[in-house]
Scaffold this motif. Structure first.
Motif, mmCIF file in Angstrom:
data_model
loop_
_atom_site.group_PDB
_atom_site.id
_atom_site.type_symbol
_atom_site.label_atom_id
_atom_site.label_comp_id
_atom_site.label_asym_id
_atom_site.label_seq_id
_atom_site.Cartn_x
_atom_site.Cartn_y
_atom_site.Cartn_z
ATOM 1 N N ASP A 251 10.793 16.844 11.422
ATOM 2 C CA ASP A 251 11.564 15.886 10.531
ATOM 3 C C ASP A 251 10.695 15.595 9.378
ATOM 4 N N GLY A 252 11.270 15.340 8.532
ATOM 5 C CA GLY A 252 10.802 14.723 7.170
ATOM 6 C C GLY A 252 9.849 16.063 6.330
ATOM 7 N N PHE A 253 9.784 17.264 6.765
ATOM 8 C CA PHE A 253 9.362 18.203 6.090
ATOM 9 C C PHE A 253 10.259 19.145 5.617
ATOM 10 N N ASP A 254 10.226 19.803 4.363
ATOM 11 C CA ASP A 254 10.945 20.758 3.753
ATOM 12 C C ASP A 254 10.503 22.125 4.303
ATOM 13 N N HIS A 255 11.041 23.274 3.575
ATOM 14 C CA HIS A 255 10.781 24.462 3.892
ATOM 15 C C HIS A 255 9.179 24.775 3.531
ATOM 16 N N GLY A 256 8.832 24.298 2.347
ATOM 17 C CA GLY A 256 7.356 24.840 1.829
ATOM 18 C C GLY A 256 6.465 23.725 2.513
ATOM 19 N N GLN A 257 6.680 22.595 3.011
ATOM 20 C CA GLN A 257 5.959 21.605 3.527
ATOM 21 C C GLN A 257 5.581 21.968 5.338
ATOM 22 N N MET A 258 6.545 22.581 5.645
ATOM 23 C CA MET A 258 6.471 22.701 7.280
ATOM 24 C C MET A 258 5.325 23.465 7.906
ATOM 25 N N GLY A 259 4.839 24.421 7.071
ATOM 26 C CA GLY A 259 3.783 25.173 7.629
ATOM 27 C C GLY A 259 2.739 24.224 8.301
#
Length: 276
Positions: A251-259
């Protein structure tokens, strides 16, 4: 299936170092080396000799260590090999892989390169203190797609004389489970038109594949339907009776941030399987 909130994930990230350190077989005081620019397949094709290279990051004096083959993202059209900083000094070997890219080659070629690099790892990892029984495959976005394709569709590794089921675990980060949009583009199909054909991991669901850890970002922030694709993959793996498929939504993380927040989950998964 798990949905991790920002506050829980922050706690998980804060404590992950201690969790991983306790599980690692390699001491944190060990030095690390990197073997660079290794050719993992050769050919008369100059593009293969140029692009099909990898780096191996490994602890000195490693013995029977787990190894993670890591595929970079970039839509199968961009990107370059890397050793993610979150995997450094964690007691694991990391194999960072380059592969040929579209439009110079087809998606089939990208997958074949990925399979060749994993086969190389099986054939060579013991030289770096690794174990053939503890080889995991992971990657972000396009790299997650490659992870799933070579792990689910056994023909790709079979072409390199490796049984895909010998992989210890598959950990795709926000990867397509439907047909990759670059493969759809090759067929003249738009990115918003979903397709499930032989180039879709979902096409190859089976109950005897390696343990599978699916991780995506927030469903409201991810790329088009990426969480829902993975949720459908999780569901179908339950339907066919696969004993070890897990899905996390961050939750709260987009495609680029989720790593970044996904790496502690990867390491916990790797250590849990490797120690057994």
């Amino acid at each position: 299936m798990f949905r991790i909130s920002i506050c829980v994930l922050a706690f998980l990230t804060w404590t992950s170092a201690a969790i991983v350190d306790a599980a690692d077989s390699q001491p944190k005081t060990a030095g690390y080396k990197t073997a660079n620019d290794i050719i993992y397949r050769t050919s008369d094709d100059a593009s293969i000799n140029e692009k099909c290279r990898l780096d191996v990051y490994y602890p000195e004096n490693a013995q029977d260590a787990a190894a993670i083959v890591w595929f970079h993202g970039g839509g199968l059209t961009a990107g370059k090999r890397e050793i993610p900083s979150s995997l450094k000094k964690k007691g694991v070997i990391v194999v960072g892989v380059d592969y040929r890219l579209s439009p110079d080659v087809t998606v089939n070629d990208c997958i074949d390169d990925a399979a060749a690099s994993v086969a190389w790892t099986f054939n060579n990892i013991e030289q770096y203190g690794g174990s053939r029984d503890k080889i995991f495959v992971s990657g972000h976005s396009a790299g997650g797609y490659l992870t799933s394709m070579i792990g689910m569709d056994k023909k790709w590794l079979a072409a390199h004389q490796v049984d895909a089921d010998k992989i210890a675990g598959l950990i795709p980060f926000s990867g397509h489970t439907i047909t990759h949009f670059t493969a759809r583009k090759e067929q003249g199909i738009g990115g918003k038109q979903p397709v499930i054909d032989a180039l879709a991991p979902l096409f190859h669901v089976r109950n005897d594949c390696p343990p599978l850890l699916l991780i995506t970002g927030d469903r409201e922030l991810e790329m088009l339907g990426r969480y829902e694709e993975n949720a459908y993959m999780w569901r179908m793996m339950q339907v066919v009776g696969h004993p070890q498929t897990t899905l996390y939504e961050l939750d709260g993380f987009d495609h680029g941030q989720m790593g970044q927040p996904a790496f502690p989950l990867l390491l916990k998964f790797v250590n849990s399987i490797a120690k057994n």
